[in-house]
Design an enzyme around this catalytic site. Sequence first.
Site, PDB file in Angstrom:
ATOM      1  N   LYS A  94      -1.248  -6.605  -9.422  1.00 30.82           N
ATOM      2  CA  LYS A  94      -2.214  -6.624  -8.313  1.00 30.82           C
ATOM      3  C   LYS A  94      -1.811  -5.575  -7.282  1.00 30.82           C
ATOM      4  O   LYS A  94      -0.871  -5.746  -6.522  1.00 30.82           O
ATOM      5  CB  LYS A  94      -2.280  -8.008  -7.639  1.00 30.82           C
ATOM      6  CG  LYS A  94      -3.570  -8.110  -6.813  1.00 30.82           C
ATOM      7  CD  LYS A  94      -3.459  -8.880  -5.548  1.00 30.82           C
ATOM      8  CE  LYS A  94      -2.912  -8.225  -4.340  1.00 30.82           C
ATOM      9  NZ  LYS A  94      -3.696  -7.163  -3.696  1.00 30.82           N
ATOM     10  N   SER A 150       5.312  -7.062   3.268  1.00 27.15           N
ATOM     11  CA  SER A 150       5.922  -7.390   4.560  1.00 27.15           C
ATOM     12  C   SER A 150       6.704  -8.708   4.457  1.00 27.15           C
ATOM     13  O   SER A 150       6.435  -9.532   3.572  1.00 27.15           O
ATOM     14  CB  SER A 150       4.823  -7.496   5.610  1.00 27.15           C
ATOM     15  OG  SER A 150       3.873  -8.459   5.181  1.00 27.15           O
ATOM     16  N   PHE A 182       0.820  -1.227   0.000  1.00 22.66           N
ATOM     17  CA  PHE A 182       0.000   0.000   0.000  1.00 22.66           C
ATOM     18  C   PHE A 182       0.847   1.267   0.000  1.00 22.66           C
ATOM     19  O   PHE A 182       0.371   2.332  -0.360  1.00 22.66           O
ATOM     20  CB  PHE A 182      -0.939   0.008   1.228  1.00 22.66           C
ATOM     21  CG  PHE A 182      -0.257   0.410   2.512  1.00 22.66           C
ATOM     22  CD1 PHE A 182      -0.076   1.761   2.834  1.00 22.66           C
ATOM     23  CD2 PHE A 182       0.235  -0.541   3.397  1.00 22.66           C
ATOM     24  CE1 PHE A 182       0.577   2.139   3.995  1.00 22.66           C
ATOM     25  CE2 PHE A 182       0.892  -0.172   4.561  1.00 22.66           C
ATOM     26  CZ  PHE A 182       1.066   1.176   4.857  1.00 22.66           C
ATOM     27  N   GLU A 228      -5.098  -3.666  -1.926  1.00 23.19           N
ATOM     28  CA  GLU A 228      -6.538  -3.383  -1.926  1.00 23.19           C
ATOM     29  C   GLU A 228      -6.861  -2.078  -1.196  1.00 23.19           C
ATOM     30  O   GLU A 228      -7.955  -1.557  -1.299  1.00 23.19           O
ATOM     31  CB  GLU A 228      -7.330  -4.563  -1.339  1.00 23.19           C
ATOM     32  CG  GLU A 228      -6.931  -5.015   0.051  1.00 23.19           C
ATOM     33  CD  GLU A 228      -5.791  -6.041   0.056  1.00 23.19           C
ATOM     34  OE1 GLU A 228      -4.774  -5.813  -0.634  1.00 23.19           O
ATOM     35  OE2 GLU A 228      -5.915  -7.042   0.778  1.00 23.19           O
ATOM     36  N   CYS A 257       9.602   1.701   3.324  1.00 18.73           N
ATOM     37  CA  CYS A 257      10.513   0.589   3.641  1.00 18.73           C
ATOM     38  C   CYS A 257      11.925   1.102   3.840  1.00 18.73           C
ATOM     39  O   CYS A 257      12.775   0.399   4.360  1.00 18.73           O
ATOM     40  CB  CYS A 257      10.486  -0.438   2.526  1.00 18.73           C
ATOM     41  SG  CYS A 257      11.111   0.239   1.003  1.00 18.73           S
ATOM     42  N   GLU A 266       9.252  -4.173  13.016  1.00 23.23           N
ATOM     43  CA  GLU A 266       8.975  -3.118  12.039  1.00 23.23           C
ATOM     44  C   GLU A 266       7.660  -2.456  12.446  1.00 23.23           C
ATOM     45  O   GLU A 266       6.588  -3.054  12.336  1.00 23.23           O
ATOM     46  CB  GLU A 266       8.847  -3.702  10.620  1.00 23.23           C
ATOM     47  CG  GLU A 266       8.653  -2.611   9.589  1.00 23.23           C
ATOM     48  CD  GLU A 266       8.478  -3.127   8.157  1.00 23.23           C
ATOM     49  OE1 GLU A 266       7.892  -4.203   7.962  1.00 23.23           O
ATOM     50  OE2 GLU A 266       8.910  -2.416   7.228  1.00 23.23           O
TER      51      GLU A 266
HETATM   52  P1  NAD Z   1       1.516  -6.613   2.961  1.00 22.77           P
HETATM   53  O1  NAD Z   1       2.533  -7.692   3.025  1.00 22.77           O
HETATM   54  O2  NAD Z   1       0.404  -6.625   3.951  1.00 22.77           O
HETATM   55  O3  NAD Z   1       0.805  -6.598   1.502  1.00 22.77           O
HETATM   56  C1  NAD Z   1       1.547  -6.634   0.324  1.00 22.77           C
HETATM   57  C2  NAD Z   1       0.699  -7.312  -0.751  1.00 22.77           C
HETATM   58  O4  NAD Z   1       0.445  -8.660  -0.345  1.00 22.77           O
HETATM   59  C3  NAD Z   1      -0.649  -6.644  -0.979  1.00 22.77           C
HETATM   60  O5  NAD Z   1      -0.912  -6.595  -2.356  1.00 22.77           O
HETATM   61  C4  NAD Z   1      -1.612  -7.544  -0.233  1.00 22.77           C
HETATM   62  O6  NAD Z   1      -2.886  -7.578  -0.849  1.00 22.77           O
HETATM   63  C5  NAD Z   1      -0.948  -8.898  -0.316  1.00 22.77           C
HETATM   64  N1  NAD Z   1      -1.252  -9.733   0.870  1.00 22.77           N
HETATM   65  C6  NAD Z   1      -1.419  -9.299   2.146  1.00 22.77           C
HETATM   66  N2  NAD Z   1      -1.665 -10.346   2.943  1.00 22.77           N
HETATM   67  C7  NAD Z   1      -1.642 -11.451   2.176  1.00 22.77           C
HETATM   68  C8  NAD Z   1      -1.821 -12.851   2.433  1.00 22.77           C
HETATM   69  N3  NAD Z   1      -2.068 -13.308   3.653  1.00 22.77           N
HETATM   70  N4  NAD Z   1      -1.715 -13.694   1.393  1.00 22.77           N
HETATM   71  C9  NAD Z   1      -1.460 -13.254   0.146  1.00 22.77           C
HETATM   72  N5  NAD Z   1      -1.297 -11.948  -0.149  1.00 22.77           N
HETATM   73  C10 NAD Z   1      -1.379 -11.064   0.851  1.00 22.77           C
HETATM   74  O7  NAD Z   1       2.317  -5.218   2.995  1.00 22.77           O
HETATM   75  P2  NAD Z   1       1.709  -3.765   3.103  1.00 22.77           P
HETATM   76  O8  NAD Z   1       1.187  -3.563   4.480  1.00 22.77           O
HETATM   77  O9  NAD Z   1       0.828  -3.480   1.956  1.00 22.77           O
HETATM   78  O10 NAD Z   1       3.040  -2.896   2.894  1.00 22.77           O
HETATM   79  C11 NAD Z   1       3.933  -2.600   3.928  1.00 22.77           C
HETATM   80  C12 NAD Z   1       5.081  -3.573   3.974  1.00 22.77           C
HETATM   81  O11 NAD Z   1       5.759  -3.572   2.722  1.00 22.77           O
HETATM   82  C13 NAD Z   1       6.141  -3.168   4.989  1.00 22.77           C
HETATM   83  O12 NAD Z   1       6.577  -4.339   5.638  1.00 22.77           O
HETATM   84  C14 NAD Z   1       7.243  -2.565   4.156  1.00 22.77           C
HETATM   85  O13 NAD Z   1       8.531  -2.622   4.712  1.00 22.77           O
HETATM   86  C15 NAD Z   1       7.164  -3.408   2.929  1.00 22.77           C
HETATM   87  N6  NAD Z   1       7.767  -2.730   1.788  1.00 22.77           N
HETATM   88  C16 NAD Z   1       8.978  -3.172   1.392  1.00 22.77           C
HETATM   89  C17 NAD Z   1       9.603  -2.546   0.338  1.00 22.77           C
HETATM   90  C18 NAD Z   1      10.952  -3.003  -0.116  1.00 22.77           C
HETATM   91  O14 NAD Z   1      11.428  -2.486  -1.108  1.00 22.77           O
HETATM   92  N7  NAD Z   1      11.593  -3.939   0.537  1.00 22.77           N
HETATM   93  C19 NAD Z   1       8.988  -1.470  -0.315  1.00 22.77           C
HETATM   94  C20 NAD Z   1       7.729  -1.067   0.118  1.00 22.77           C
HETATM   95  C21 NAD Z   1       7.124  -1.709   1.181  1.00 22.77           C
END
Ligand code: NAD
Length: 497
Positions: A174, A227, A150, A177, A282, A382
Amino acid sequence: MALTLHHWRNGSAYEGIADRFADVTNPATGEVTAQLALAAESDVNEIIGAAAAAFPAWRDTSLAARTRILFRFRELLNERKPELAEIITSEHGKVLSDALGEVSRGQEVVEFACGIAHLLKGGFTENASTRVDVHSVRQPFGVVGIIAPFNFPAMVPLWFFPIAIAAGNTVVLKPSEKVPSAALWLAELWKEAGLPDGVFNVLNGDKTAVEGLLTHPDVDSISFVGSTPIAQYVYETAAAHGKRVQALGGAKNHMIVLPDADLDLAADQAINAGFGSAGERCMAISAVVAVGNIADELVAKIKERTLKLRTGDGTRGCDMGPLITAQAQQRVSGYIDAGEKAGASLVVDGRTVKPDAEGEGFFVGPTLFDHVAADMSIYTNEIFGPVLSVVRVDSYDEAVKLINDSPYGNGTAIFTNDGGAARQFSNEIKVGMIGINVPIPVPMAYYSFGGWKHSLFGDSHAHGTEGVHFFTRGKVITSRWLDPSHGGINLGFPQNA
Ligand code: NAD
């Protein structure tokens, strides 16, 4: 009745069977602004099917024609980025200037991809063996899946799809959401730029959509950002289904301040990198490691700056916006409670913030802790919110050990005027992206973005030449045009002569 958002398939909006919906919210006001259709399995198949069907013609479209479309896309994006920034602010909450900055950094990858013709050039060796020539090419994969978080609704998808498309692949994106509209806006922009239908598709959804992408036989690669636990699951599942995967995970970034550093610069940058985008980056700095006897002065400088920040609606010229959801607000407040209980000194408490906003937004103000220890949850986890922890250490070696012991390795920074110390730090630190007097060292588009350890699963970083490699496959062609010297049948292993 709120607006309903669907998917994008084959060059137009696609409703699918739409039997499950999620709220899309403006985090600055708490208002539900749209209902998002969450894909069912049949929608996933339809959308992947459109991308697979578009692949052969796009792969065979000349580099010249593909590049022209990229240039048009770049021009349109450049002209209209304030529109995209507004969309980002309305769904993510980050302040407008920050949203605009995110789009500009994404645009840099489009500009890099405009040079794809040069990046795809292979090698050629004449007469490798007698009258035998060898050349190499890089070819597109097929259908690439991109799963985004997000926190960067435009920039993170833009790390991947310009290169994937320029190289001749077709895309299923994708988005998170929580922030779906940026991806749909970008889809319309591609259409306007003249991209053939089916090359860029948007699949909105949750776990069902993600699982469909990870397991569908027509999806060739997965680029995931999110994450750490989900990144690891995505990596393992997609790899088990034979896909090439890069899964970028979470982070916990440290900024070391050595005794000789310019403390005003360090304090300014700790504020920018700790509280920009409400800490939902991140590459945010969450731990400031003060080395030696500078800690009192540094904390005083950070405190003074923290107290001046204005938190509120990102459209009102504030410094910092809200968190993404009410749950995120509760989670971050919970960490602040835990830090206090664990005995850290709470220097500035963001729980009591009075935001400049209407309604019930999800705000936590900038928060500063001092005397944080390495076993406290505010240090180990985090938080993904505006909570900056100062850890005091006696020596450079102790600071390095803290970072190298962390399970994450995304970004880090050192503040010093000692070139030798900075050089040693960049050499021995186990982190993928390093800043020297630069707090958020996000590499330029022609370098690659990615962390080490639990911040990245897979071996390819995003964009730059690693991105070009990720979205292409190598092929080597050895050829001999018949001539009178051919040697007839020989069952031995081919050797060069
Ligand atoms: P998230 O892991 O909750 O979601 C990421 C994606 O995975 C979304 O599209 C979501 O719909 C999907 N998702 C979530 N739960 C899922 C599940 N149980 N099964 C399958 N798909 C699922 O992450 P977020 O809260 O949207 O973003 C924040 C996280 O992203 C932080 O941990 C941040 O550090 C990380 N991030 C990392 C980088 C990087 O370059 N390393 C960059 C941006 C964000």
